[in-house]
Design a protein around this motif. Structure first.
Motif, PDB file in Angstrom:
ATOM      1  N   LEU A 166       0.700  -1.173   0.060  1.00  0.00           N
ATOM      2  CA  LEU A 166       0.041  -0.083  -0.099  1.00  0.00           C
ATOM      3  C   LEU A 166       0.876   1.254  -0.101  1.00  0.00           C
ATOM      4  O   LEU A 166       2.252   1.238   0.345  1.00  0.00           O
ATOM      5  N   GLN A 167       0.248   2.389  -0.325  1.00  0.00           N
ATOM      6  CA  GLN A 167       1.083   3.815  -0.441  1.00  0.00           C
ATOM      7  C   GLN A 167       1.508   3.870   0.884  1.00  0.00           C
ATOM      8  O   GLN A 167       1.010   3.942   1.969  1.00  0.00           O
ATOM      9  N   GLY A 168       3.068   4.247   0.893  1.00  0.00           N
ATOM     10  CA  GLY A 168       3.608   4.389   2.263  1.00  0.00           C
ATOM     11  C   GLY A 168       4.301   3.200   2.918  1.00  0.00           C
ATOM     12  O   GLY A 168       5.195   3.308   3.871  1.00  0.00           O
ATOM     13  N   GLY A 169       4.120   2.020   2.451  1.00  0.00           N
ATOM     14  CA  GLY A 169       4.732   0.807   2.768  1.00  0.00           C
ATOM     15  C   GLY A 169       6.035   0.511   2.396  1.00  0.00           C
ATOM     16  O   GLY A 169       6.320   1.010   1.154  1.00  0.00           O
ATOM     17  N   ASP A 170       6.827   0.083   3.324  1.00  0.00           N
ATOM     18  CA  ASP A 170       8.205  -0.340   2.679  1.00  0.00           C
ATOM     19  C   ASP A 170       8.593  -1.555   3.269  1.00  0.00           C
ATOM     20  O   ASP A 170       8.685  -1.646   4.694  1.00  0.00           O
ATOM     21  N   TYR A 171       9.028  -2.571   2.419  1.00  0.00           N
ATOM     22  CA  TYR A 171       9.241  -3.890   3.066  1.00  0.00           C
ATOM     23  C   TYR A 171      10.518  -3.960   3.991  1.00  0.00           C
ATOM     24  O   TYR A 171      10.450  -4.417   4.815  1.00  0.00           O
TER      25      TYR A 171
END
Length: 213
Positions: A166-171
């Motif tokens: 989703l927008q703003g997510g970062d693995y």
């Protein structure tokens, strides 16, 4: 937690979000009121709600904040991680690109009263919760760690972890957060997740593939 402390759970909204109320000595903080602020206020008329806290900015966690604040007297403080404050005020718009929110009575979160940061302590009655910044699922996600319990939002689930597409997510940020939580949260701690069943850190350390790396 003290014997007099209680935790009430409400499952709310279109994707079954877990909302929690931590009650101690007649005071209460509400965590992630989903899209059911007015209903939750009705359920908590026997206590004084002092703060409403969002673990992150997604619509299914913050769209009940405004209604809950309006329904409580005196008005509680709204608190959210500093990096998620702006997104919470645009939660409906940001979610509409991914989720079917048409026809739902959703309301963006208001401007927060308190921007939470690493190490902040939130007191309610005889209990206290320490803020752990937990980016990954969103930029400004937080975990609230108390005595024997942690409110982990959508950062960690039973057997799984939060999505990062989703927008703003970062693995990479989420993986770093999970490694840190392994060190910060004692094994016997009860984990209260934003969706799905409760679990414990001990259980997740031995069965959750995202924590076994």
């Amino acid at each position: 937690m003290k014997e007099s402390t209680s935790i009430r759970q409400f499952v709310v909204g279109d994707i079954q979000t877990n909302c929690f109320a931590l009650v101690s000595k007649g005071e209460c903080i509400v965590i992630d009121p989903g899209a059911a602020g007015a209903r939750i206020a009705q359920e908590l008329q026997d206590v004084r709600v002092t703060r409403v806290i969002a673990t992150h900015r997604h619509h299914d966690h913050v769209c009940g904040v405004a209604a809950l604040l309006r329904a409580c007297e005196p008005r509680p403080l709204f608190c959210i991680g500093h990096a998620d404050a702006e997104g919470a005020q645009r939660a409906v718009e940001l979610s509409s690109h991914v989720f079917d929110v048409a026809g739902q009575d959703l309301e963006n979160a208001p401007k927060p009263d308190v921007l939470l940061r690493e190490g902040d302590v939130i007191n309610v009655g005889e209990e206290s919760l320490r803020v752990i910044e937990a980016p990954g699922h969103t930029e400004g996600g937080i975990v609230l760690l108390g005595d024997g319990v942690a409110f982990v939002g959508d950062t960690l689930f039973a057997g799984s972890c939060g999505r990062t597409d989703l927008q703003g997510g970062d693995y990479i940020s989420l993986m770093q957060t999970l490694q840190r939580l392994k060190e910060e949260i004692p094994p016997q701690t009860l984990l209260l997740c934003g969706h799905g069943p409760h679990t414990t850190m001990e259980q997740e350390l031995t069965t959750n593939p995202w924590l076994m790396q």
